[in-house]
Motif scaffolding. Structure first.
Motif, PDB file in Angstrom:
ATOM      1  N   VAL A  76       2.170 -16.781  -2.470  1.00  0.00           N
ATOM      2  CA  VAL A  76       0.859 -17.333  -2.827  1.00  0.00           C
ATOM      3  C   VAL A  76       0.181 -16.553  -3.948  1.00  0.00           C
ATOM      4  O   VAL A  76      -0.484 -17.140  -4.803  1.00  0.00           O
ATOM      5  N   ALA A  77       0.341 -15.235  -3.982  1.00  0.00           N
ATOM      6  CA  ALA A  77      -0.344 -14.421  -4.997  1.00  0.00           C
ATOM      7  C   ALA A  77       0.431 -14.331  -6.311  1.00  0.00           C
ATOM      8  O   ALA A  77      -0.029 -13.684  -7.249  1.00  0.00           O
ATOM      9  N   ASN A  78       1.563 -14.997  -6.404  1.00  0.00           N
ATOM     10  CA  ASN A  78       2.390 -14.927  -7.600  1.00  0.00           C
ATOM     11  C   ASN A  78       1.792 -15.771  -8.719  1.00  0.00           C
ATOM     12  O   ASN A  78       1.686 -16.988  -8.600  1.00  0.00           O
ATOM     13  N   THR A  79       1.424 -15.129  -9.812  1.00  0.00           N
ATOM     14  CA  THR A  79       0.901 -15.838 -10.989  1.00  0.00           C
ATOM     15  C   THR A  79       2.009 -16.126 -11.993  1.00  0.00           C
ATOM     16  O   THR A  79       1.758 -16.750 -13.017  1.00  0.00           O
ATOM     17  N   HIS A  80       3.207 -15.651 -11.729  1.00  0.00           N
ATOM     18  CA  HIS A  80       4.369 -15.802 -12.612  1.00  0.00           C
ATOM     19  C   HIS A  80       4.153 -15.120 -13.959  1.00  0.00           C
ATOM     20  O   HIS A  80       4.728 -15.538 -14.962  1.00  0.00           O
ATOM     21  N   GLN A  81       3.306 -14.103 -13.964  1.00  0.00           N
ATOM     22  CA  GLN A  81       3.064 -13.312 -15.169  1.00  0.00           C
ATOM     23  C   GLN A  81       3.059 -11.841 -14.796  1.00  0.00           C
ATOM     24  O   GLN A  81       2.791 -11.477 -13.651  1.00  0.00           O
ATOM     25  N   HIS A  82       3.337 -10.999 -15.802  1.00  0.00           N
ATOM     26  CA  HIS A  82       3.277  -9.561 -15.576  1.00  0.00           C
ATOM     27  C   HIS A  82       1.889  -9.187 -15.069  1.00  0.00           C
ATOM     28  O   HIS A  82       0.889  -9.717 -15.533  1.00  0.00           O
ATOM     29  N   GLY A  83       1.828  -8.300 -14.097  1.00  0.00           N
ATOM     30  CA  GLY A  83       0.540  -7.872 -13.554  1.00  0.00           C
ATOM     31  C   GLY A  83       0.052  -8.696 -12.386  1.00  0.00           C
ATOM     32  O   GLY A  83      -1.095  -8.569 -11.969  1.00  0.00           O
ATOM     33  N   ALA A  84       0.910  -9.561 -11.840  1.00  0.00           N
ATOM     34  CA  ALA A  84       0.504 -10.398 -10.708  1.00  0.00           C
ATOM     35  C   ALA A  84       0.170  -9.556  -9.488  1.00  0.00           C
ATOM     36  O   ALA A  84      -0.669  -9.924  -8.683  1.00  0.00           O
ATOM     37  N   GLY A  85       0.801  -8.390  -9.360  1.00  0.00           N
ATOM     38  CA  GLY A  85       0.477  -7.506  -8.255  1.00  0.00           C
ATOM     39  C   GLY A  85       1.702  -6.895  -7.611  1.00  0.00           C
ATOM     40  O   GLY A  85       2.832  -7.096  -8.059  1.00  0.00           O
ATOM     41  N   LYS A  86       1.446  -6.162  -6.538  1.00  0.00           N
ATOM     42  CA  LYS A  86       2.511  -5.496  -5.794  1.00  0.00           C
ATOM     43  C   LYS A  86       2.180  -5.536  -4.308  1.00  0.00           C
ATOM     44  O   LYS A  86       1.021  -5.621  -3.927  1.00  0.00           O
ATOM     45  N   VAL A  87       3.225  -5.452  -3.488  1.00  0.00           N
ATOM     46  CA  VAL A  87       3.067  -5.444  -2.037  1.00  0.00           C
ATOM     47  C   VAL A  87       3.939  -4.340  -1.461  1.00  0.00           C
ATOM     48  O   VAL A  87       5.085  -4.173  -1.874  1.00  0.00           O
ATOM     49  N   TYR A  88       3.379  -3.601  -0.502  1.00  0.00           N
ATOM     50  CA  TYR A  88       4.109  -2.527   0.158  1.00  0.00           C
ATOM     51  C   TYR A  88       4.000  -2.692   1.665  1.00  0.00           C
ATOM     52  O   TYR A  88       2.981  -3.170   2.173  1.00  0.00           O
ATOM     53  N   VAL A  89       5.038  -2.274   2.372  1.00  0.00           N
ATOM     54  CA  VAL A  89       5.023  -2.233   3.830  1.00  0.00           C
ATOM     55  C   VAL A  89       5.203  -0.772   4.224  1.00  0.00           C
ATOM     56  O   VAL A  89       6.157  -0.120   3.809  1.00  0.00           O
ATOM     57  N   ILE A  90       4.266  -0.281   5.044  1.00  0.00           N
ATOM     58  CA  ILE A  90       4.215   1.130   5.407  1.00  0.00           C
ATOM     59  C   ILE A  90       4.230   1.257   6.930  1.00  0.00           C
ATOM     60  O   ILE A  90       3.486   0.548   7.621  1.00  0.00           O
ATOM     61  N   ASN A  91       5.064   2.133   7.445  1.00  0.00           N
ATOM     62  CA  ASN A  91       5.097   2.374   8.888  1.00  0.00           C
ATOM     63  C   ASN A  91       3.790   3.015   9.355  1.00  0.00           C
ATOM     64  O   ASN A  91       3.258   3.895   8.686  1.00  0.00           O
ATOM     65  N   VAL A  92       3.305   2.577  10.507  1.00  0.00           N
ATOM     66  CA  VAL A  92       2.111   3.154  11.126  1.00  0.00           C
ATOM     67  C   VAL A  92       2.531   3.717  12.478  1.00  0.00           C
ATOM     68  O   VAL A  92       3.023   2.984  13.336  1.00  0.00           O
ATOM     69  N   ASP A  93       2.350   5.002  12.662  1.00  0.00           N
ATOM     70  CA  ASP A  93       2.763   5.646  13.901  1.00  0.00           C
ATOM     71  C   ASP A  93       1.797   5.401  15.048  1.00  0.00           C
ATOM     72  O   ASP A  93       2.201   5.232  16.192  1.00  0.00           O
ATOM     73  N   GLU A  94       0.506   5.385  14.745  1.00  0.00           N
ATOM     74  CA  GLU A  94      -0.481   5.248  15.814  1.00  0.00           C
ATOM     75  C   GLU A  94      -1.805   4.778  15.237  1.00  0.00           C
ATOM     76  O   GLU A  94      -2.136   5.042  14.098  1.00  0.00           O
ATOM     77  N   GLY A  95      -2.565   4.072  16.058  1.00  0.00           N
ATOM     78  CA  GLY A  95      -3.905   3.634  15.691  1.00  0.00           C
ATOM     79  C   GLY A  95      -4.823   3.772  16.888  1.00  0.00           C
ATOM     80  O   GLY A  95      -4.368   4.014  18.004  1.00  0.00           O
ATOM     81  N   GLY A  96      -6.118   3.615  16.645  1.00  0.00           N
ATOM     82  CA  GLY A  96      -7.065   3.731  17.747  1.00  0.00           C
ATOM     83  C   GLY A  96      -8.312   2.912  17.506  1.00  0.00           C
ATOM     84  O   GLY A  96      -8.709   2.696  16.369  1.00  0.00           O
TER      85      GLY A  96
END
Length: 108
Positions: A76-96
């Motif tokens: 959905v966020a793809n503009t098909h141009q340079h600079g459209a963005g980036k996505v990362y997935v990061i492990n989360v050990d704990e939350g509260g």
């Protein structure tokens, strides 16, 4: 649990938000204004600033939703141009939850 962190073009936020809200069990998200640049900068004017406005999205999701959310953002966020963005997935050990004192590795 994972954190999905995305940097997208500001004008793509409404469309992306609507798509994410349609995912069953979507846990919610935080959005903030962000400025940055990458290695492919283009100088277009004399008063050049390398920083480009973006939206930073943070989503904490259970493992079974991560692929669905990640794919939705990439599509959905793809503009098909340079600079459209980036996505990362990061492990989360704990939350509260501060209000209840509840903590664990699967809180959203």
């Amino acid at each position: 649990m994972k954190e999905i962190r995305a940097y997208i073009q500001p004008f793509m936020l409404p469309k992306l938000t609507q798509t994410l809200l349609e995912i069953p069990g979507f846990p919610g998200m935080s959005v903030s204004d962000y400025e940055g640049f990458d290695s492919k900068r283009v100088i277009e004017q004399q008063n050049y600033s390398p920083f480009m406005p973006k939206k930073r999205i943070e989503i904490f999701a259970r493992d079974e939703l991560v692929s669905t959310i990640f794919n939705a953002i990439m599509t959905v966020a793809n503009t098909h141009q340079h600079g459209a963005g980036k996505v990362y997935v990061i492990n989360v050990d704990e939350g509260g939850h501060i209000s209840t004192g509840e903590r664990g590795s699967d809180l959203t």
